[in-house]
Design an enzyme around this catalytic site. Structure first.
Site, PDB file in Angstrom:
ATOM      1  N   GLY A 162      16.545  31.262  -8.817  1.00 51.40           N
ATOM      2  CA  GLY A 162      15.662  30.114  -8.660  1.00 51.40           C
ATOM      3  C   GLY A 162      16.291  28.848  -8.136  1.00 51.40           C
ATOM      4  O   GLY A 162      15.591  27.853  -7.920  1.00 51.40           O
ATOM      5  N   GLU A 199      20.926  35.940 -10.078  1.00 50.63           N
ATOM      6  CA  GLU A 199      20.004  36.547  -9.123  1.00 50.63           C
ATOM      7  C   GLU A 199      19.595  35.572  -8.018  1.00 50.63           C
ATOM      8  O   GLU A 199      18.425  35.210  -7.886  1.00 50.63           O
ATOM      9  CB  GLU A 199      18.770  37.060  -9.874  1.00 50.63           C
ATOM     10  CG  GLU A 199      19.114  38.108 -10.937  1.00 50.63           C
ATOM     11  CD  GLU A 199      18.049  38.242 -12.014  1.00 50.63           C
ATOM     12  OE1 GLU A 199      17.030  37.526 -11.937  1.00 50.63           O
ATOM     13  OE2 GLU A 199      18.236  39.057 -12.939  1.00 50.63           O
ATOM     14  N   PRO A 200      20.558  35.128  -7.204  1.00 57.67           N
ATOM     15  CA  PRO A 200      20.198  34.194  -6.130  1.00 57.67           C
ATOM     16  C   PRO A 200      19.395  34.876  -5.040  1.00 57.67           C
ATOM     17  O   PRO A 200      19.613  36.041  -4.717  1.00 57.67           O
ATOM     18  CB  PRO A 200      21.566  33.742  -5.605  1.00 57.67           C
ATOM     19  CG  PRO A 200      22.470  34.908  -5.873  1.00 57.67           C
ATOM     20  CD  PRO A 200      21.985  35.485  -7.183  1.00 57.67           C
ATOM     21  N   GLY A 201      18.471  34.139  -4.479  1.00 61.85           N
ATOM     22  CA  GLY A 201      17.698  34.640  -3.340  1.00 61.85           C
ATOM     23  C   GLY A 201      17.528  33.531  -2.319  1.00 61.85           C
ATOM     24  O   GLY A 201      18.224  33.472  -1.316  1.00 61.85           O
ATOM     25  N   ARG A 236       3.961  30.065   2.491  1.00 63.48           N
ATOM     26  CA  ARG A 236       4.353  28.983   1.588  1.00 63.48           C
ATOM     27  C   ARG A 236       3.568  27.681   1.803  1.00 63.48           C
ATOM     28  O   ARG A 236       3.129  27.068   0.821  1.00 63.48           O
ATOM     29  CB  ARG A 236       5.853  28.707   1.688  1.00 63.48           C
ATOM     30  CG  ARG A 236       6.742  29.866   1.247  1.00 63.48           C
ATOM     31  CD  ARG A 236       8.205  29.475   1.172  1.00 63.48           C
ATOM     32  NE  ARG A 236       8.447  28.551   0.070  1.00 63.48           N
ATOM     33  CZ  ARG A 236       8.649  27.257   0.216  1.00 63.48           C
ATOM     34  NH1 ARG A 236       8.651  26.694   1.408  1.00 63.48           N
ATOM     35  NH2 ARG A 236       8.851  26.500  -0.837  1.00 63.48           N
ATOM     36  N   TYR A 275       1.608  26.988  -1.596  1.00 66.91           N
ATOM     37  CA  TYR A 275       2.283  26.007  -2.448  1.00 66.91           C
ATOM     38  C   TYR A 275       2.208  24.582  -1.916  1.00 66.91           C
ATOM     39  O   TYR A 275       2.813  23.690  -2.492  1.00 66.91           O
ATOM     40  CB  TYR A 275       3.775  26.358  -2.591  1.00 66.91           C
ATOM     41  CG  TYR A 275       4.080  27.736  -3.078  1.00 66.91           C
ATOM     42  CD1 TYR A 275       3.517  28.241  -4.250  1.00 66.91           C
ATOM     43  CD2 TYR A 275       4.953  28.568  -2.371  1.00 66.91           C
ATOM     44  CE1 TYR A 275       3.809  29.511  -4.698  1.00 66.91           C
ATOM     45  CE2 TYR A 275       5.260  29.839  -2.817  1.00 66.91           C
ATOM     46  CZ  TYR A 275       4.679  30.305  -3.978  1.00 66.91           C
ATOM     47  OH  TYR A 275       4.976  31.568  -4.418  1.00 66.91           O
ATOM     48  N   CYS A 296      -8.504  32.650  10.430  1.00 61.77           N
ATOM     49  CA  CYS A 296      -9.838  32.091  10.178  1.00 61.77           C
ATOM     50  C   CYS A 296      -9.947  31.561   8.753  1.00 61.77           C
ATOM     51  O   CYS A 296     -10.741  32.064   7.934  1.00 61.77           O
ATOM     52  CB  CYS A 296     -10.903  33.143  10.459  1.00 61.77           C
ATOM     53  SG  CYS A 296     -10.993  33.594  12.198  1.00 61.77           S
ATOM     54  N   GLU A 297      -9.112  30.619   8.425  1.00 63.59           N
ATOM     55  CA  GLU A 297      -9.106  29.940   7.124  1.00 63.59           C
ATOM     56  C   GLU A 297      -8.695  28.486   7.359  1.00 63.59           C
ATOM     57  O   GLU A 297      -7.737  28.222   8.099  1.00 63.59           O
ATOM     58  CB  GLU A 297      -8.103  30.581   6.158  1.00 63.59           C
ATOM     59  CG  GLU A 297      -8.324  32.048   5.837  1.00 63.59           C
ATOM     60  CD  GLU A 297      -9.480  32.276   4.884  1.00 63.59           C
ATOM     61  OE1 GLU A 297      -9.949  31.292   4.264  1.00 63.59           O
ATOM     62  OE2 GLU A 297      -9.917  33.434   4.757  1.00 63.59           O
ATOM     63  N   TYR A 312      11.046  34.047   1.463  1.00 62.27           N
ATOM     64  CA  TYR A 312       9.605  34.066   1.208  1.00 62.27           C
ATOM     65  C   TYR A 312       8.822  33.746   2.482  1.00 62.27           C
ATOM     66  O   TYR A 312       7.794  33.077   2.445  1.00 62.27           O
ATOM     67  CB  TYR A 312       9.248  33.110   0.056  1.00 62.27           C
ATOM     68  CG  TYR A 312      10.027  33.433  -1.183  1.00 62.27           C
ATOM     69  CD1 TYR A 312       9.732  34.561  -1.931  1.00 62.27           C
ATOM     70  CD2 TYR A 312      11.103  32.639  -1.581  1.00 62.27           C
ATOM     71  CE1 TYR A 312      10.480  34.889  -3.045  1.00 62.27           C
ATOM     72  CE2 TYR A 312      11.859  32.958  -2.697  1.00 62.27           C
ATOM     73  CZ  TYR A 312      11.545  34.087  -3.417  1.00 62.27           C
ATOM     74  OH  TYR A 312      12.291  34.414  -4.518  1.00 62.27           O
TER      75      TYR A 312
END
Length: 428
Positions: A240, A278-280, A317, A321, A348-349, A377
């Site tokens: 995280g 757990e790096p991402g 994202r 978010y 179409c949004e 992501y």
């Protein structure tokens, strides 16, 4: 810094490859990943701890097979949240004994597969899950290695959709679960091998202190398991650690990584445990860009729209978010006046907006732009919505680049999903 302007052309990598050259004659959107940047970040991450942590890369951040294969060859582990990600990791060469399985909704079939493959650790999120694991292990004649994911009730300063360690979140178990948890473990010692505790309080964390607080709250629980006769050996601090999407300066990132490693090392050194992390995002996020072509410029008395051939179907994202990504033209027009645009996609949004009110050099159809810091992501959250093609994927290393695309069409995607190398024959 993964991208920079040289002679008004946006370049990527330590050897400064022009993104225009990678685009070539194709107008198809593409992700470009800077492997040298990823390696620099991984080295900094490992060096930050007083004793090297056992890194398990968060597969969900970016599961490109070439990136996974290279991580596996380096001997690091994988952090996964589904059987699909277990299989992605195994197919890329990660040993089962270096895979950690987290997630709140593990099915019987997923757990049976994980136990059969003898993965390194299953991070248990609920009492019912632990009972299910015990039943499956007993039926298979196995002893499942488990860790207890603790919810330390820490409220990190991040987007509410990506908090995972607060009391209102669905993840992990708070201290009130401990008596029943101990009872289940005691009753199933023959089939459950309790290895340690785990935490993960959220994503895009810029405040290291909240992670330290979570660790400090979990240490007494770790010690309580030890007092009950369980020979714990692993303390999983999760992942995280975040990046600054507004600023391309890496110096603050290196300071944050060093502070993170030093503080966690100090807090955990007395336990004599193996530190799992757990790096991402921190590894791959700033190393990637999404390149897209401007299709139309729509000017009205109210708004200017730059309409691209990429959008929320390729990078979710900003829509999900309200996340900020820098948007940069591939060619700086130094003699062009600036205009303010809403940068939008073809979906179409009305939520398909990549950036609102962005000041950019005057854009025209056929110009290319880059969405920065898109290595995490991005492609991993891409969808088939509206049946557009997927972006190409390019890996840049030491002045060279190669195409590492997974698939580009909806048909190819379904074929990949059903391929026997992904879901083995007989898997439900």
């Amino acid at each position: 810094m993964s991208i920079r302007y040289i002679d008004n052309k946006l370049c990527i990598g330590q050897e400064s490859i022009e993104l225009e050259g990678i685009v070539g004659n194709s107008s198809q959107p593409l992700y470009a990943y800077d492997w040298d940047e990823i390696m620099e970040r991984l080295a900094s991450f490992r060096a930050a701890f007083k004793s090297e942590p056992e890194v398990h890369y968060a597969v969900k951040a970016n599961a490109n097979p070439e990136i996974l294969r290279r991580f596996a060859q380096m001997g690091i582990g994988a952090d996964v949240v589904s059987v699909g990600e277990i299989l992605q990791a195994l197919n890329a060469g990660f040993p089962a004994g270096k895979i950690i399985f987290s997630g709140v909704g593990k099915t019987r079939e997923e757990l049976e597969f994980a136990i059969t493959e003898e993965i390194e650790q299953i991070n248990v999120e609920s009492l019912q899950e632990l009972e299910r694991i015990a039943d499956i292990a007993k039926r298979l004649g196995k002893r499942a290695r488990v860790g207890a994911r603790i919810n330390p009730d820490v409220d990190p300063d991040t987007h509410p959709y990506i908090t995972t360690g607060f009391r209102e979140n669905k993840f992990g178990m708070d201290p009130s679960f401990i008596p029943e948890l101990l009872a289940i473990l005691e009753a199933n010692r023959q089939h459950l091998d309790m290895k340690g505790t785990a935490i993960h309080i959220g994503s895009q964390l810029l405040d290291v202190d909240c992670i330290v607080e979570a660790v400090e709250k979990t240490i007494p629980i770790y010690q309580k398991f030890q007092r009950h006769g369980f020979e714990l050996e692993t303390f999983d601090v999760g992942g995280g650690l975040g990046v600054n999407y507004h600023d391309c300066d890496n110096s603050a990132v290196w300071d944050r990584i060093r502070n993170y490693g030093a503080l966690l090392s100090d807090r955990l050194q007395g336990l004599g445990c193996r530190i799992f992390c757990e790096p991402g995002r921190i590894l791959v996020g700033p190393a990637g860009v999404l390149v897209s072509e401007v299709q139309y410029i729509k000017r009205s008395p109210f708004k200017n729209f730059a309409i691209l051939n990429t959008g929320m179907h390729h990078i979710l994202r900003p829509s999900l978010y309200q996340a900020y990504h820098r948007i940069l033209p591939l060619l700086q027009k130094t003699d062009s006046a600036e205009e303010v645009y809403d940068v939008v996609g073809p979906i179409c949004e009305s939520s398909d907006v990549l950036g609102k009110d962005r000041k950019l050099p005057r854009l025209e159809p056929g110009d290319f732009i880059a969405i920065a810091d898109a290595g995490a992501y991005g492609f991993s959250m891409a969808s088939f919505y509206n049946a557009h093609r997927f972006p190409r994927e390019i890996l840049v290393e030491q002045g060279k680049w190669k195409d590492v695309s997974q698939f580009t069409s909806q048909v190819e995607g379904f074929r990949w999903l059903l391929n026997s190398t992904y879901f083995p024959a007989g898997f439900p």
